[in-house]
Design an enzyme around this catalytic site. Structure first.
Site, PDB file in Angstrom:
ATOM      1  N   THR A   1       0.826  -1.211   0.000  1.00  0.00           N
ATOM      2  CA  THR A   1       0.000   0.000   0.000  1.00  0.00           C
ATOM      3  C   THR A   1       0.860   1.261   0.000  1.00  0.00           C
ATOM      4  O   THR A   1       2.008   1.236   0.479  1.00  0.00           O
ATOM      5  CB  THR A   1      -0.903  -0.011   1.261  1.00  0.00           C
ATOM      6  N   ASP A   2       0.284   2.358  -0.475  1.00  0.00           N
ATOM      7  CA  ASP A   2       0.987   3.653  -0.391  1.00  0.00           C
ATOM      8  C   ASP A   2       1.051   4.150   1.054  1.00  0.00           C
ATOM      9  O   ASP A   2       1.819   5.057   1.368  1.00  0.00           O
ATOM     10  CB  ASP A   2       0.309   4.703  -1.298  1.00  0.00           C
ATOM     11  N   GLU A   3       0.241   3.535   1.949  1.00  0.00           N
ATOM     12  CA  GLU A   3       0.205   4.020   3.340  1.00  0.00           C
ATOM     13  C   GLU A   3       1.523   3.781   4.062  1.00  0.00           C
ATOM     14  O   GLU A   3       1.777   4.376   5.104  1.00  0.00           O
ATOM     15  CB  GLU A   3      -0.962   3.378   4.107  1.00  0.00           C
TER      16      GLU A   3
ATOM     17  N   LYS B   1       2.225  -3.438   7.224  1.00  0.00           N
ATOM     18  CA  LYS B   1       2.496  -3.604   5.789  1.00  0.00           C
ATOM     19  C   LYS B   1       3.939  -3.190   5.477  1.00  0.00           C
ATOM     20  O   LYS B   1       4.613  -3.836   4.672  1.00  0.00           O
ATOM     21  CB  LYS B   1       1.515  -2.771   4.953  1.00  0.00           C
TER      22      LYS B   1
HETATM   23  P1  NAD Z   1      -9.726  -7.462   2.194  1.00  0.00           P
HETATM   24  O1  NAD Z   1      -9.705  -7.143   3.642  1.00  0.00           O
HETATM   25  O2  NAD Z   1     -10.946  -7.179   1.396  1.00  0.00           O
HETATM   26  O3  NAD Z   1      -9.405  -9.017   1.975  1.00  0.00           O
HETATM   27  C1  NAD Z   1      -8.388  -9.674   2.659  1.00  0.00           C
HETATM   28  C2  NAD Z   1      -8.557 -11.170   2.406  1.00  0.00           C
HETATM   29  O4  NAD Z   1      -7.498 -11.859   3.089  1.00  0.00           O
HETATM   30  C3  NAD Z   1      -9.873 -11.745   2.939  1.00  0.00           C
HETATM   31  O5  NAD Z   1     -10.452 -12.575   1.961  1.00  0.00           O
HETATM   32  C4  NAD Z   1      -9.457 -12.535   4.168  1.00  0.00           C
HETATM   33  O6  NAD Z   1     -10.302 -13.650   4.429  1.00  0.00           O
HETATM   34  C5  NAD Z   1      -8.045 -12.966   3.794  1.00  0.00           C
HETATM   35  N1  NAD Z   1      -7.206 -13.232   4.975  1.00  0.00           N
HETATM   36  C6  NAD Z   1      -7.041 -12.442   6.063  1.00  0.00           C
HETATM   37  N2  NAD Z   1      -6.212 -13.032   6.934  1.00  0.00           N
HETATM   38  C7  NAD Z   1      -5.830 -14.213   6.387  1.00  0.00           C
HETATM   39  C8  NAD Z   1      -4.971 -15.263   6.789  1.00  0.00           C
HETATM   40  N3  NAD Z   1      -4.320 -15.206   7.962  1.00  0.00           N
HETATM   41  N4  NAD Z   1      -4.790 -16.305   5.963  1.00  0.00           N
HETATM   42  C9  NAD Z   1      -5.442 -16.372   4.775  1.00  0.00           C
HETATM   43  N5  NAD Z   1      -6.279 -15.419   4.342  1.00  0.00           N
HETATM   44  C10 NAD Z   1      -6.475 -14.346   5.135  1.00  0.00           C
HETATM   45  O7  NAD Z   1      -8.469  -6.727   1.588  1.00  0.00           O
HETATM   46  P2  NAD Z   1      -8.274  -6.000   0.185  1.00  0.00           P
HETATM   47  O8  NAD Z   1      -8.821  -4.640   0.273  1.00  0.00           O
HETATM   48  O9  NAD Z   1      -8.705  -6.908  -0.889  1.00  0.00           O
HETATM   49  O10 NAD Z   1      -6.682  -5.857   0.157  1.00  0.00           O
HETATM   50  C11 NAD Z   1      -5.871  -6.863  -0.439  1.00  0.00           C
HETATM   51  C12 NAD Z   1      -4.421  -6.454  -0.303  1.00  0.00           C
HETATM   52  O11 NAD Z   1      -4.221  -5.186  -0.920  1.00  0.00           O
HETATM   53  C13 NAD Z   1      -3.963  -6.306   1.146  1.00  0.00           C
HETATM   54  O12 NAD Z   1      -2.665  -6.821   1.245  1.00  0.00           O
HETATM   55  C14 NAD Z   1      -3.980  -4.817   1.375  1.00  0.00           C
HETATM   56  O13 NAD Z   1      -3.020  -4.434   2.354  1.00  0.00           O
HETATM   57  C15 NAD Z   1      -3.617  -4.297   0.004  1.00  0.00           C
HETATM   58  N6  NAD Z   1      -4.117  -2.949  -0.295  1.00  0.00           N
HETATM   59  C16 NAD Z   1      -5.465  -2.693  -0.251  1.00  0.00           C
HETATM   60  C17 NAD Z   1      -5.915  -1.409  -0.567  1.00  0.00           C
HETATM   61  C18 NAD Z   1      -7.387  -1.073  -0.583  1.00  0.00           C
HETATM   62  O14 NAD Z   1      -7.742   0.074  -0.841  1.00  0.00           O
HETATM   63  N7  NAD Z   1      -8.296  -2.019  -0.352  1.00  0.00           N
HETATM   64  C19 NAD Z   1      -5.014  -0.404  -0.897  1.00  0.00           C
HETATM   65  C20 NAD Z   1      -3.659  -0.707  -0.901  1.00  0.00           C
HETATM   66  C21 NAD Z   1      -3.227  -1.986  -0.625  1.00  0.00           C
HETATM   67  P1  TYD Z   2     -10.676   4.092   4.277  1.00  0.00           P
HETATM   68  O1  TYD Z   2     -11.607   3.694   3.187  1.00  0.00           O
HETATM   69  O2  TYD Z   2     -10.807   3.434   5.611  1.00  0.00           O
HETATM   70  O3  TYD Z   2      -9.205   3.897   3.680  1.00  0.00           O
HETATM   71  P2  TYD Z   2      -7.763   4.382   4.291  1.00  0.00           P
HETATM   72  O4  TYD Z   2      -7.919   4.736   5.693  1.00  0.00           O
HETATM   73  O5  TYD Z   2      -6.962   3.152   4.094  1.00  0.00           O
HETATM   74  O6  TYD Z   2      -7.338   5.525   3.415  1.00  0.00           O
HETATM   75  O7  TYD Z   2     -10.793   5.656   4.499  1.00  0.00           O
HETATM   76  C1  TYD Z   2     -10.585   6.565   3.437  1.00  0.00           C
HETATM   77  C2  TYD Z   2     -10.669   7.964   4.003  1.00  0.00           C
HETATM   78  O8  TYD Z   2     -12.016   8.188   4.451  1.00  0.00           O
HETATM   79  C3  TYD Z   2      -9.793   8.182   5.209  1.00  0.00           C
HETATM   80  O9  TYD Z   2      -9.287   9.515   5.182  1.00  0.00           O
HETATM   81  C4  TYD Z   2     -10.734   8.022   6.383  1.00  0.00           C
HETATM   82  C5  TYD Z   2     -12.054   8.531   5.838  1.00  0.00           C
HETATM   83  N1  TYD Z   2     -13.263   7.912   6.416  1.00  0.00           N
HETATM   84  C6  TYD Z   2     -14.279   8.734   6.940  1.00  0.00           C
HETATM   85  O10 TYD Z   2     -14.186   9.965   6.935  1.00  0.00           O
HETATM   86  N2  TYD Z   2     -15.383   8.116   7.466  1.00  0.00           N
HETATM   87  C7  TYD Z   2     -15.515   6.763   7.516  1.00  0.00           C
HETATM   88  O11 TYD Z   2     -16.556   6.262   8.040  1.00  0.00           O
HETATM   89  C8  TYD Z   2     -14.487   5.938   6.946  1.00  0.00           C
HETATM   90  C9  TYD Z   2     -14.580   4.446   6.957  1.00  0.00           C
HETATM   91  C10 TYD Z   2     -13.367   6.572   6.403  1.00  0.00           C
END
Ligand code: NAD
Ligand code: TYD
Length: 357
Positions: free
Chosen positions: A132-134, A162
């Site tokens: 992630t960019d975080e 991460k």
């Molecule tokens: P998500 O939370 O929707 O899904 C995570 C999945 O991992 C789930 O299906 C869960 O059952 C599985 N999981 C969790 N713990 C596990 C374990 N111990 N063993 C096996 N499976 C397990 O997440 P996402 O949003 O799809 O994110 C996927 C990846 O992308 C993550 O690594 C996250 O850090 C990264 N990422 C997500 C975002 C975003 O905006 N969603 C942005 C940047 C990076």
């Molecule tokens: P989120 O979707 O949780 O992603 P991330 O924290 O990984 O960026 O949140 C996106 C932005 O929205 C973040 O600045 C937090 C804000 N946010 C709210 O203002 N209200 C909410 O209920 C949630 C879930 C997020």
């Protein structure tokens, strides 16, 4: 057939990637390892194209024996690692599971690959890590976007876990020569996202006339990446990158949270002209801010564009519209999540104690 182990393929991005890959490459067989935590669901894997090339295995990435057995028995050539605890607010209320899955889990996979390589010389399994960019921390207004050489400075327990996993992946390349690649992407949105994250939460709350909780002043900035664009970027990096490389992936936009919510509400106003909650933006409520809340993320994608020719295809406006339409058209999927009860307790835990401002 190329055998690919996908971890976390029942979650949001993982399930989109499974679908994308089955559609894109007829020569892959997918072994999908997922623990089905609250965030994972087999409902995300319904109606896959060519489902015979997809095997689902319920299991934990921290289970070393299981991972080693899968690598050997399924003759895995590529691991694409999505599995993680992924929600910042949950990491603030309970960081333990983030340390276990994101750090210990990634370590377990890397160790399994190191052993597999020793016991089967010549079998070099490519490991692609989704990050992630975080990990780069927060930017002030006007500061340049994150590049691949920006130092890691995570703010939340999620981002720290991460960042730790990114360090481990790099170390296994430098020390053991494991062929790894990493992508650090910005906030994803699109179909099948669990409604604890900003965009699906706001769509579902607005549709049902519930308050739209904006943390603090709502002027925080994210870079939003449509999930299908992200899937294309991952596949491009896997196919074309040299081992050891990291690429940033972003959507190329900089809206504030309030602007995102305004756009969602305007789309709902248009699509649901008979709604009793018009205008939906009137449901906005400012609530107590997230502790350690990163103010701004921005991702410089010049490396992936220059070297691999990738750039996002979906405008934010189009992507948001498609996402709103998808949620409106999938009430059964939403009902499945609501029925689990876990979602309701999360909403209570995270929002009930937050003061309105
Ligand atoms: P998500 O939370 O929707 O899904 C995570 C999945 O991992 C789930 O299906 C869960 O059952 C599985 N999981 C969790 N713990 C596990 C374990 N111990 N063993 C096996 N499976 C397990 O997440 P996402 O949003 O799809 O994110 C996927 C990846 O992308 C993550 O690594 C996250 O850090 C990264 N990422 C997500 C975002 C975003 O905006 N969603 C942005 C940047 C990076
Ligand atoms: P989120 O979707 O949780 O992603 P991330 O924290 O990984 O960026 O949140 C996106 C932005 O929205 C973040 O600045 C937090 C804000 N946010 C709210 O203002 N209200 C909410 O209920 C949630 C879930 C997020």
């Amino acid at each position: 057939m190329k055998n690919i182990l996908i971890t976390g393929g029942a979650g949001f991005i993982g399930s989109n990637f499974v679908r994308y890959l089955l559609q894109t490459d007829p020569d892959v067989r997918i072994i999908n390892l997922d623990a089905l935590t609250y965030a994972g669901s087999l409902e995300n894997l319904r109606d896959l194209p060519d489902p015979d090339r997809h095997d689902f295995i319920r299991g934990d990435i921290c289970d070393q024996q299981l991972v080693r057995r899968l690598l050997e028995e399924r003759e895995i050539e590529l691991v694409v690692h999505f599995a993680a605890e992924s929600h910042v607010d949950r990491s603030i209320l309970g960081p333990g599971e983030f340390i276990r899955t994101n750090i210990q889990g990634t370590f377990t996979l890397l160790e399994a690959l190191r052993h597999y390589r020793r016991s089967s010389p010549g079998r070099d399994v490519h490991f692609h890590h989704i990050s992630t960019d975080e990990v780069y921390g927060s930017l002030e207004k006007g500061e340049p976007a994150f590049t691949e050489s920006t130092p890691l400075a995570p703010s939340s327990p999620y981002a720290a876990s991460k960042a730790a996993s990114d360090h481990l992946v790099r170390a296994y390349f430098q020390t053991y020569g494991l062929p790894v690649t990493i992508t650090n992407c910005s906030n994803n949105y699109g179909p099948y996202q669990f409604p604890e994250k900003l965009i699906p939460l706001m769509i579902l709350n607005a549709r049902s006339g519930r308050a739209l909780p904006i943390y603090g002043d709502g002027q925080q900035i994210r870079d939003w990446l449509y999930v299908e664009d992200h899937c294309q970027a991952i596949w491009k990096v896997i196919q074309r990158s040299r081992p050891g490389e990291t690429y940033n992936v972003g959507g190329g936009n900089q809206p504030t949270n309030l602007e995102i919510v305004r756009e969602i509400c305007a789309t709902l106003d248009e699509l649901l002209p008979d709604s009793e909650y018009l205008p939906h933006f009137g449901l906005v409520e400012h609530v107590e801010d997230r502790p350690g809340h990163d103010r701004r993320y921005a991702v410089d994608i010049s490396k992936i564009t220059r070297e691999l020719g990738w750039k996002p295809q979906t405008s934010l406006q189009q992507g948001l519209r498609d996402t709103v339409v998808w949620y409106l058209e999938h009430p059964d999927w939403i009902a499945g999540i609501s029925a689990k009860g876990e979602y309701q307790s999360w909403v209570e835990e995270n929002y009930q104690k937050r003061d309105r401002q």
